[in-house]
Scaffold this motif. Sequence first.
Motif, PDB file in Angstrom:
ATOM      1  N   LYS A 130      19.513  30.010  69.114  1.00 11.19           N
ATOM      2  CA  LYS A 130      20.831  28.821  68.633  1.00 11.19           C
ATOM      3  C   LYS A 130      20.362  27.915  67.686  1.00 11.19           C
ATOM      4  CE  LYS A 130      23.277  29.144  73.062  1.00 11.19           C
ATOM      5  NZ  LYS A 130      23.418  28.117  74.228  1.00 11.19           N
ATOM      6  N   ALA A 177      20.524  29.505  64.246  1.00 13.21           N
ATOM      7  CA  ALA A 177      21.954  29.430  63.982  1.00 13.21           C
ATOM      8  C   ALA A 177      22.329  28.327  63.542  1.00 13.21           C
ATOM      9  CB  ALA A 177      22.666  30.263  64.991  1.00 13.21           C
ATOM     10  N   GLY A 178      21.750  27.209  64.197  1.00 14.71           N
ATOM     11  CA  GLY A 178      22.215  25.755  63.601  1.00 14.71           C
ATOM     12  C   GLY A 178      23.185  25.160  64.769  1.00 14.71           C
ATOM     13  N   HIS A 179      22.837  25.369  65.969  1.00 12.25           N
ATOM     14  CA  HIS A 179      23.720  24.811  67.364  1.00 12.25           C
ATOM     15  C   HIS A 179      23.652  23.182  67.041  1.00 12.25           C
ATOM     16  CE1 HIS A 179      25.900  23.943  70.662  1.00 12.25           C
ATOM     17  NE2 HIS A 179      26.253  25.085  70.920  1.00 12.25           N
ATOM     18  N   PRO A 180      24.798  22.540  66.974  1.00 10.07           N
ATOM     19  CA  PRO A 180      24.612  21.163  66.620  1.00 10.07           C
ATOM     20  C   PRO A 180      23.863  20.347  67.941  1.00 10.07           C
ATOM     21  CG  PRO A 180      26.975  21.553  67.125  1.00 10.07           C
ATOM     22  CD  PRO A 180      26.175  22.999  67.047  1.00 10.07           C
ATOM     23  N   PRO A 219      25.585  25.375  59.848  1.00  6.30           N
ATOM     24  CA  PRO A 219      25.721  26.748  60.416  1.00  6.30           C
ATOM     25  C   PRO A 219      26.575  27.695  59.465  1.00  6.30           C
ATOM     26  CG  PRO A 219      26.003  25.040  62.142  1.00  6.30           C
ATOM     27  CD  PRO A 219      25.992  24.397  60.650  1.00  6.30           C
ATOM     28  N   GLU A 220      27.446  27.294  58.997  1.00  4.55           N
ATOM     29  CA  GLU A 220      28.365  28.339  58.150  1.00  4.55           C
ATOM     30  C   GLU A 220      27.563  28.821  56.877  1.00  4.55           C
ATOM     31  OE1 GLU A 220      29.441  25.404  59.264  1.00  4.55           O
ATOM     32  OE2 GLU A 220      30.497  24.126  57.818  1.00  4.55           O
ATOM     33  N   ALA A 271      25.320  31.579  57.825  1.00  4.76           N
ATOM     34  CA  ALA A 271      26.179  32.766  58.092  1.00  4.76           C
ATOM     35  C   ALA A 271      26.643  33.504  56.625  1.00  4.76           C
ATOM     36  CB  ALA A 271      27.479  32.628  58.844  1.00  4.76           C
ATOM     37  N   ARG A 272      26.781  32.621  55.755  1.00  5.55           N
ATOM     38  CA  ARG A 272      27.258  33.089  54.614  1.00  5.55           C
ATOM     39  C   ARG A 272      25.874  33.765  53.761  1.00  5.55           C
ATOM     40  NH1 ARG A 272      30.998  27.942  53.262  1.00  5.55           N
ATOM     41  NH2 ARG A 272      32.433  28.366  54.898  1.00  5.55           N
ATOM     42  N   PHE A 324      22.943  36.295  60.985  1.00  9.40           N
ATOM     43  CA  PHE A 324      23.737  36.744  62.016  1.00  9.40           C
ATOM     44  C   PHE A 324      23.379  36.393  63.404  1.00  9.40           C
ATOM     45  CE2 PHE A 324      26.114  39.528  64.945  1.00  9.40           C
ATOM     46  CZ  PHE A 324      27.338  39.346  64.762  1.00  9.40           C
ATOM     47  N   LEU A 325      23.942  35.597  64.355  1.00 11.68           N
ATOM     48  CA  LEU A 325      23.820  35.613  65.624  1.00 11.68           C
ATOM     49  C   LEU A 325      24.885  36.178  66.457  1.00 11.68           C
ATOM     50  CD1 LEU A 325      22.348  34.504  68.091  1.00 11.68           C
ATOM     51  CD2 LEU A 325      23.822  32.300  68.009  1.00 11.68           C
ATOM     52  N   GLY A 326      24.357  37.254  67.297  1.00 11.42           N
ATOM     53  CA  GLY A 326      25.046  37.895  68.398  1.00 11.42           C
ATOM     54  C   GLY A 326      25.050  37.109  69.313  1.00 11.42           C
ATOM     55  N   PHE A 327      26.276  36.573  70.007  1.00 11.73           N
ATOM     56  CA  PHE A 327      26.197  35.531  71.156  1.00 11.73           C
ATOM     57  C   PHE A 327      26.050  36.372  72.515  1.00 11.73           C
ATOM     58  CE2 PHE A 327      27.753  31.455  69.480  1.00 11.73           C
ATOM     59  CZ  PHE A 327      27.633  31.684  68.267  1.00 11.73           C
ATOM     60  N   PRO A 387      30.003  35.182  74.066  1.00 14.19           N
ATOM     61  CA  PRO A 387      31.150  34.637  73.124  1.00 14.19           C
ATOM     62  C   PRO A 387      32.002  34.039  73.570  1.00 14.19           C
ATOM     63  CG  PRO A 387      30.418  37.057  73.080  1.00 14.19           C
ATOM     64  CD  PRO A 387      29.932  36.568  74.373  1.00 14.19           C
ATOM     65  N   VAL A 431      32.431  35.376  54.529  1.00 12.86           N
ATOM     66  CA  VAL A 431      30.861  35.699  54.419  1.00 12.86           C
ATOM     67  C   VAL A 431      30.912  36.667  53.132  1.00 12.86           C
ATOM     68  CG1 VAL A 431      29.031  36.885  55.597  1.00 12.86           C
ATOM     69  CG2 VAL A 431      30.435  35.144  56.736  1.00 12.86           C
TER      70      VAL A 431
END
Lengths: 478, 264
Positions: B53, B56-59, B80-81, B84-85, B89-92, B95, B114
Amino acid sequence: MSAVLQSLIDQPYQHGFVTDIESDTVPKGLDESVIRMISLKKNEPAWLLDFRLGAYRHWLTMTEPTWPNVHYPKIDFQDISYYSAPKPKAKLASMDEVDPELLRTFEKLGVPLHERAALAGVAVDVIFDSVSVATTYKKKLAEVGVIFCSFSEAVHEHPELVRRYLGTVIPSADNFYAALNSAVFTDGSFCFIPRGVKCPMELSTYFRINTQESGQFERTLIIAEEGASVSYLEGCTAPRFDTNQLHAAVVELVALDNADIKYSTVQNWYAGDENGLGGIYNFVTKRGLCKGVNSRISWTQVETGSAITWKYPSCILLGDNSVGEFYSVALTNHYQQADTGTKMIHVGRNTRSTIVSKGISAGHSSNSYRGLVKIGPRAEGARNYSQCDSMLIGQQCSASTFPYLQVQNHTAKVEHEATTSRIGEEQLFYFASRGIGNEEAVSMIINGFVKDVFTQLPMEFAVEAGRLLGLKLEGSVG
Amino acid sequence: MSASVGKVLLAVKGLTAAVGGRNVLKGIDLTVRAGEVHAIMGPNGSGKSTFSKVLAGHPVYEVTGGEALFDGVDLLALTPEARARAGFFLGFQYPVEVPGVANAQFLRLAYNTVRGGRGKDELDPLEFDDFVREKMKLLEMDPAFLDRSVNEGFSGGEKKRNEILQMALLEPRLALLDETDSGLDIDALRIVAGGVNHLRSADNAVVLVTHYQRLLNYIVPDFVHVMDGGRIVLTGGKELALELEARGYDWVEEAARSKAARAA
């Protein structure tokens, strides 16, 4: 994160300009002489003055309702001007004679007045402060017998119709604000669809409050005779002032046998600033009477504006097999307060009603759904389905649901569903991790949330309403 | 295998992070090259998911030190976006459900955002529908999932397949799959692993975060890392996973403690 949530909602109000136009505004205050003066200015018949005075005298005995889940300082009803009209240059014979400043205002508002109206195929009746300034498409409608004009005009041109139906759905003593409106209303729209006629175009009224300390008390009366049908659109804006303005409208709908009335509202009155200063008090009574068998009245509302909203568009299902519908999206942000919902009163046999209410709260706002479903003793086989969903954005807002059920017939079927959800950090992070920024994510979630209601709106209105929700929520989510 | 020949995609050095003032990552070093598959294993609470996380940049997590370069770019400085761009990619593991938003709509927006960011043409709903259905075949997913709300009412396995579908659509350069195998029955595991293998290439890399060696029978890693107490405490080849399966994690913790004691 909550800062992001916050900032998405903070979109400045776009209709906050004031039109500099000469108006004829009476001094503040209310007594019988003011009512007589309004009636005189409008050259009204004696029966209408009596209607006003009766309402006023009853109003004096009434007190403001305190049951809604909203809070505001006591209104000084003597501190309001009860009549404000753009000063006419002369009697208007055509659109070309309308004050150009006024036309520019409507252009800014995006109201398609003449050519644009023609393109859009929409007939627009514009109420500016309290007086109707222009009605388009009147001739085309007249060809099929549809009457669509300002309320004042109807009083003079079709007094027998106005007199027959005025106050029959919402009696002048119905409630505090309806009584006030009945006493002081200055204009509004009148619409009559004769027997068997399907109105060939959607009818549209655009309301705007321009003067700082005037109240707006418009009155709308729509009658669909046997087998007639009409779709009516109402849009509202007001300029930005620091003081609160009162808007107490009354809308009455009458549907006779097999008639169908669809009434859609996009309400974007000025909501006050981000600290809750200013904004419209929107205290409105709207009610439809399904008088005839198989008649249908459908209310669709998208409420995004006003500091305080207090309105319950309702249906009285008198005719057997009649149908009432209420589809609502109410969005509140900052310090807005909304207490809105509907009443479905089932009187006739096999009457059916549907309620779909979607409340969205952001900022420090408070959003309540209040609804009554009443099944009378004679309403064999009546059915109601209610769905009330609330969505919260951020941590400081609140959502409440007050459903009331009164069932006096054991054959009735009543269903109620309610959900509450929150656009949370995890959802936004999920979208972000797929490259989708917060604003787009919120817009997508909100659009999904309101879908069931928006599909009920006429196409052009749905587009406008979608855009409006986006604007209102911009900056509220981070 | 391909070890040490590919270009470095991810270079993490001394990464530390905290949540609510508590240190949860205590200095992570990890280098992932193109073409490689890494597995990160470890007991519950060892920091595996946190590491995913944070990347992926979880706040909710605050990065307190160290760095993470993604293809030479400071990953931690991106939103985070933007990560991704950029192809991360983080597969949760879990989800989230998004009621009211159709999966097709969500997938298309993600795809266009993306892939559009990489200069590819956006697909309109019809074009996208053909495209996504092809990808769904790979994962043996029923097209009915397109019309349902994002993850709403999906079973655990369906949610995981939907994650891999997103990976297939977005074609990331680095996919970090957080416990993608948990909650999957053996058939679903085979399908999901098949999907991941299908997407592997010499230009991308996969990091599997997992509890169990089971998944690694299907997706064979080049490196296996063991996390404990917010650190990577042991790194080995694919045989390490088998050893962990046989002996559990206790001996690793033991070894790590005595190593630390010797260092002191």
